[in-house]
Enzyme design. Sequence first.
Site, PDB file in Angstrom:
ATOM      1  N   ILE A  18       0.855  -1.185   0.000  1.00  0.00           N
ATOM      2  CA  ILE A  18       0.000   0.000   0.000  1.00  0.00           C
ATOM      3  C   ILE A  18       0.889   1.232   0.000  1.00  0.00           C
ATOM      4  O   ILE A  18       1.777   1.362   0.853  1.00  0.00           O
ATOM      5  CB  ILE A  18      -0.934  -0.027   1.227  1.00  0.00           C
ATOM      6  CG1 ILE A  18      -1.906  -1.211   1.092  1.00  0.00           C
ATOM      7  CG2 ILE A  18      -1.682   1.294   1.379  1.00  0.00           C
ATOM      8  CD1 ILE A  18      -2.586  -1.593   2.382  1.00  0.00           C
TER       9      ILE A  18
ATOM     10  N   TYR B  52     -11.013  -6.400  25.626  1.00  0.00           N
ATOM     11  CA  TYR B  52      -9.556  -6.267  25.495  1.00  0.00           C
ATOM     12  C   TYR B  52      -8.988  -6.726  26.822  1.00  0.00           C
ATOM     13  O   TYR B  52      -9.302  -6.156  27.873  1.00  0.00           O
ATOM     14  CB  TYR B  52      -9.289  -4.789  25.228  1.00  0.00           C
ATOM     15  CG  TYR B  52      -7.867  -4.384  24.949  1.00  0.00           C
ATOM     16  CD1 TYR B  52      -7.348  -4.462  23.653  1.00  0.00           C
ATOM     17  CD2 TYR B  52      -7.066  -3.853  25.946  1.00  0.00           C
ATOM     18  CE1 TYR B  52      -6.058  -4.035  23.380  1.00  0.00           C
ATOM     19  CE2 TYR B  52      -5.773  -3.422  25.675  1.00  0.00           C
ATOM     20  CZ  TYR B  52      -5.271  -3.511  24.389  1.00  0.00           C
ATOM     21  OH  TYR B  52      -4.004  -3.080  24.119  1.00  0.00           O
TER      22      TYR B  52
END
Lengths: 490, 490
Positions: free
Chosen positions: A255, A417
Amino acid sequence: MSHWAWGPEPDHHELEQTARLISEVIGLGDPSAWRPPVPFERVRMAPPRLPVPELLSGFATAEPYERARHTYGKAFRDLTRAYRGDFANAPDLVARPRTEDEIERVLEWAATTGVAVIPYGGGTSVVGGVEARFDGPALSLDLGRMDRVLEVDPLSRAALIQAGATGPVINSQLPDGLQLRFYPQSYEFSTLGGWIATRAGGHYATGNTHIDDLIESVRALTPAGAWESRRLPGSGAGPSPDRWLLGSEGALGVITQAWVRLQLRPTAKVSVPVLFDEWIAGVAAVHDLAQSGLNPSNCRLLDAREAALAAGGDGRHCVLILGFESGPVDSLLEAALRIVRSHRGEPQQIRQDREWKGSFTRMPYLRNAYPGLDVLVETVETAVTWDRFAKLHDEVMGLGEITCRLAFVYPDGPAPYYTITASGDDWDSIKSRVSETIMLHGGTITHHHAVGRDHRPWYDRQRPEPFALALRAAKTALDPNGILNPGVLV
Amino acid sequence: MSHWAWGPEPDHHELEQTARLISEVIGLGDPSAWRPPVPFERVRMAPPRLPVPELLSGFATAEPYERARHTYGKAFRDLTRAYRGDFANAPDLVARPRTEDEIERVLEWAATTGVAVIPYGGGTSVVGGVEARFDGPALSLDLGRMDRVLEVDPLSRAALIQAGATGPVINSQLPDGLQLRFYPQSYEFSTLGGWIATRAGGHYATGNTHIDDLIESVRALTPAGAWESRRLPGSGAGPSPDRWLLGSEGALGVITQAWVRLQLRPTAKVSVPVLFDEWIAGVAAVHDLAQSGLNPSNCRLLDAREAALAAGGDGRHCVLILGFESGPVDSLLEAALRIVRSHRGEPQQIRQDREWKGSFTRMPYLRNAYPGLDVLVETVETAVTWDRFAKLHDEVMGLGEITCRLAFVYPDGPAPYYTITASGDDWDSIKSRVSETIMLHGGTITHHHAVGRDHRPWYDRQRPEPFALALRAAKTALDPNGILNPGVLV
């Protein structure tokens, strides 16, 4: 930048002091046995298996410090190995191209020689995404010199930005209060290209949680040519090309730049901590907030121990950080607080603004102090539908010394998390047990940390088999010599 | 269902009356030359090229009425050809499976015999997505009998629904005020599987404009096996498998069911029409609303002629329909009206609720009256960034008798929807001129109508070439005999 730590080389005396404090708080490790990191001069690294080729000599190097710095990401296992001077998997070469032309030269050379190319952004992968954990020579392709904002379209609030730009570098170049407003915890060092390649998560707890929705178009160089989508606010023309590159982790192409959506700096922000006696009541409140349509920008629930460690909590209450930063924020907060109170949450002082970025981005620095203590700390994240969350959560929490926050939240489920601490360094075993538990109870192997090499066994089980078949075929068509980040995804 | 019309066979006398009225309003066509549709008994259709195979005999047929009904979608060219009795491209067989096992039987049989399989939902494609416009025999695979809500998870507000269920059939099976709240104009007849395959657009003008974001997981049968993603509220594990199927238009697999996200029926809705003297002022207001973060559920700007035809406008003012249906709607509307007034918009009476679904879904029925008049009417849509919109819009409006509404709007650009009327039946030429103009000025060839066969030439130019390469490779891996909807996407 340090060859092992998060950020620049830490002062070793301060590091030892921090280790002592941590050991006291968490009751693990022996500060008297603290060892400093192996200095760069003494690290173990094999000589490069090939010289810098003439073709790449203007921007590639086999210099040991660069090779060391590009060996690992920042999983705790990476930090530990680097701390101990183990750089066995160092790439043979590091290239730092300044132009797409130089990237193309790397890809052509690699296709001919069969050298693996690992696209490298900020090196903050916590899943082994940038490590040459395979046989044969490797080149680390560091995009860091391609960090310019090339164009701004103020009417559409969009900008064309090079992939190697970090969070602060992007915002420093944007004009007139326009911001990307994408703050992963790695914001200081991670890059736009890395965010796209890994489908990174930002600071918004609801709505545009991932970079995915902030992307207007992507340009990538593949061995089969340049892949560039049209700038579009929305489209229904076949499967989205951008969504094929989002999460491609360097396996399909490099990218190089993207058009991203910008926002004005918010003029009104409100934030309030809310205390809950019980985790389960906080979860119920977050569930209702997520389904309320109010879309708070912040809606993070910390369990009592996590709140004590990270947000000045009293160790008995769970803390929900609730905030709004767009629209009629006072009305929105009022509606949200009605929901919170119905679950016996106790709102504290409302703040009109909040400085969270400092403490948020400081957290990874704290990890620098753990390897010398022989204590491991790691974070694991997932997302799961509400109907399966309670069971998954209970099982994960039972696996060791673990704290939890709900970092992101969706109408159909939370993204918990987990922070794990343990004596010793048996990272693989802990990671493996938690990952198994997550998979067994219906979670995703990653909500925003990506797959890399560490999550690969579980990713292979998670994805549909015909999708794997299609992905392999797509990879082969784009990268017939298999030079791009081997072992990742395919 | 009529063999040619939208919905059941219309009363021919009423049809002629409607044609007269339309002709008066738009000043096109000669009502005295009105001709009725060719009755089903006289349509032209070749005999099927193969008999119903024994293996499929329980749910497949070569019966002419079924073949006629599955010949076309509902592009105006489709309507015209069917009206005139032209069913040259009728599929040879129509299968209406009741189970995945029967779909698998079709795929196995087709792989062996080489017969093309066209997945068929509601048959409402306006882009030639379901027409056997190729050489060789074809089977239309109608999912309509697989229309059950299989499971509801009220805690996560999600449901598992079979692909063949239409909008009303879905909502009739959902309990307790839970709704999908996805209303494309074809809502009455189009199906969940079709929405996913074409990335359909619903009624929300901002935010979750497409079905994409309402999808939690998808299951599809491919010749290479079953493709089923895990139910997840969010994930960052590689490129999203669901996003590969969203927009796959039947070319990669047959979508059989999906978990979708549900919502409660809104308790508070407000809506207000706003008048603007000038189109450009209305556009500026919509631009600012789109970037305000207020996310109105409705934010549709109709130009003066479109407003006169479709919303009772006076023919001089543009009309913006502005509405909210979640959160503190009064505060949100107040903030939105401040923006509107700053562009000299004149808000009319605020309504606490609104019955728009009836008139919205009635519009396609009106088209039934045009073919007999020898007048064509078609809609074309795109999306484009704000910096390019004015030029694109001016050029498109210059191509003929065209009205415009901004149907969806994003922070970085609008999705304009054009309605074209013209004498005669030169659909190809008009479609081609408008499509060229859209491509030239940076738009997408489709925002929510899909690619099908009609948009294919422009789609091929729009998509990145390496993406096309990857898509072809993925298709070949999944469908090595190329039996799935040939000519679409690949």
